[in-house]
Write an enzyme that holds these catalytic residues in place. Structure first.
Site, PDB file in Angstrom:
ATOM      1  N   HIS A 127       0.845  -1.200   0.000  1.00  0.00           N
ATOM      2  CA  HIS A 127       0.000   0.000   0.000  1.00  0.00           C
ATOM      3  C   HIS A 127       0.876   1.243   0.000  1.00  0.00           C
ATOM      4  O   HIS A 127       1.063   1.872   1.049  1.00  0.00           O
ATOM      5  CB  HIS A 127      -0.911  -0.022   1.233  1.00  0.00           C
ATOM      6  CG  HIS A 127      -2.098   0.900   1.134  1.00  0.00           C
ATOM      7  ND1 HIS A 127      -2.027   2.249   1.372  1.00  0.00           N
ATOM      8  CD2 HIS A 127      -3.395   0.650   0.827  1.00  0.00           C
ATOM      9  CE1 HIS A 127      -3.234   2.797   1.234  1.00  0.00           C
ATOM     10  NE2 HIS A 127      -4.077   1.858   0.897  1.00  0.00           N
TER      11      HIS A 127
ATOM     12  N   ILE B   9       1.718   4.929   1.315  1.00  0.00           N
ATOM     13  CA  ILE B   9       0.679   5.765   1.933  1.00  0.00           C
ATOM     14  C   ILE B   9       0.032   4.936   3.038  1.00  0.00           C
ATOM     15  O   ILE B   9      -0.389   3.790   2.798  1.00  0.00           O
ATOM     16  CB  ILE B   9      -0.387   6.182   0.894  1.00  0.00           C
ATOM     17  CG1 ILE B   9       0.249   7.101  -0.159  1.00  0.00           C
ATOM     18  CG2 ILE B   9      -1.564   6.884   1.580  1.00  0.00           C
ATOM     19  CD1 ILE B   9      -0.651   7.352  -1.357  1.00  0.00           C
TER      20      ILE B   9
ATOM     21  N   GLY C 285      -6.093   4.389   5.512  1.00  0.00           N
ATOM     22  CA  GLY C 285      -7.082   4.965   6.414  1.00  0.00           C
ATOM     23  C   GLY C 285      -7.633   3.943   7.387  1.00  0.00           C
ATOM     24  O   GLY C 285      -7.884   4.245   8.560  1.00  0.00           O
ATOM     25  N   VAL C 286      -7.816   2.718   6.920  1.00  0.00           N
ATOM     26  CA  VAL C 286      -8.384   1.686   7.786  1.00  0.00           C
ATOM     27  C   VAL C 286      -7.453   1.374   8.960  1.00  0.00           C
ATOM     28  O   VAL C 286      -7.909   1.040  10.061  1.00  0.00           O
ATOM     29  CB  VAL C 286      -8.722   0.424   6.952  1.00  0.00           C
ATOM     30  CG1 VAL C 286      -7.468  -0.280   6.483  1.00  0.00           C
ATOM     31  CG2 VAL C 286      -9.635  -0.506   7.712  1.00  0.00           C
TER      32      VAL C 286
ATOM     33  N   GLU D 154      -8.102   1.723  13.054  1.00  0.00           N
ATOM     34  CA  GLU D 154      -7.736   0.686  14.013  1.00  0.00           C
ATOM     35  C   GLU D 154      -6.841   1.258  15.117  1.00  0.00           C
ATOM     36  O   GLU D 154      -7.010   0.929  16.298  1.00  0.00           O
ATOM     37  CB  GLU D 154      -7.037  -0.476  13.296  1.00  0.00           C
ATOM     38  CG  GLU D 154      -6.460  -1.542  14.212  1.00  0.00           C
ATOM     39  CD  GLU D 154      -7.490  -2.237  15.104  1.00  0.00           C
ATOM     40  OE1 GLU D 154      -8.675  -2.268  14.747  1.00  0.00           O
ATOM     41  OE2 GLU D 154      -7.084  -2.735  16.181  1.00  0.00           O
TER      42      GLU D 154
END
Lengths: 151, 99
Positions: free
Chosen positions: A51, A57, A60-61, A65
């Site tokens: 990623h 980058i 977002g997930v 968390e």
């Protein structure tokens, strides 16, 4: 009294282990109410293998968390921890998270969490994630405080 | 009942507050229901609107944001129906106004 936890102290309170312990620290803890999580973004994080290749980058997930782990510790915080963790914060809802800036290796995320509402074992927190002075993400999440045995 | 009596105006305010709470809950929870078809004594949970415990958080949040009243753990009985929520909101607003 300033309540703060180092990365190793967090391991006494989180059931997570590598590679899913996402907090490097937690400070300004007001038990059950608020606190600020620290997440250092490193190029050696395995998530950057995919990623994205050649353009790292932070997802977002993963920020959600990390915020959930901070809220879980704040929501279940007790001054004394000896032996098994008495309770765990399970992620229950995620609401209106927005991602405003890219987060990349070298950044330090500050995750400000503050209780908004609570009912029974459910606590909803408003979270603001910043890098320096910039807000990179914000939203709300709820944790359900439950019992669990630490492995 | 003449429209200028205090009783009429109180009933009118109550009718409008019930409608506002119905709209707030149905809209806030994004329920596929016409707010005007929800009975004010219909149970909100279980066989009523089939809400669950996670929805209670949203109702607490909506009541605070839309009506300025905060429901604590000790007041969880107000989740029973729209009428119970409105009873609670009216009492809390009266208390805030020092009445």
């Amino acid at each position: 009294m300033e309540r703060a936890l180092s990365a190793t102290e967090l391991l006494q309170r989180l059931p997570h282990r590598h590679p899913f312990v996402l907090l490097d620290g937690l400070h300004s803890i007001d038990p059950g109410v608020s606190g600020v999580g620290i997440k250092n973004i490193s190029i050696s994080d395995p998530v950057f293998a995919g990623h994205f290749p050649g353009r790292p980058i932070y997802p977002g997930v993963m920020m959600i968390e990390a915020a959930a782990q901070a809220c879980g510790v704040i929501g279940t915080f007790k001054d004394d921890v000896d032996g098994d963790q008495a309770s765990i914060g399970y992620l229950a809802t995620v609401k209106r998270f927005a991602f405003k800036e890219l987060v990349i290796p070298g950044d330090q995320l500050q995750i400000q969490c503050r209780r908004h509402v609570s009912v029974g074992s459910l606590i909803e927190f408003k979270c603001t994630l910043t890098v320096g002075r910039k807000t990179v993400a914000e939203g709300s999440l709820a944790i359900s405080v439950g019992h669990g045995d630490k492995q | 009942m003449p429209e200028n009596t205090e009783q009429y105006q109180r009933a009118q305010r109550r009718f409008e507050l019930n409608a506002a709470v119905r709209r707030s809950i149905i809209g806030g929870l994004d329920l596929p229901v016409d707010p005007d078809l929800v009975d004010d004594d219909q149970p909100l949970f279980g066989r009523g609107l089939e809400l669950d415990s996670l929805d209670t958080l949203e109702i607490v949040s909506l009541m605070e944001e839309d009506f300025g009243v905060y429901i604590t753990d000790e007041q969880r009985f107000v989740f029973g129906s729209v009428n119970k929520l409105v009873d609670f909101a009216e009492a809390a607003q009266l208390a805030d106004n020092g009445a």
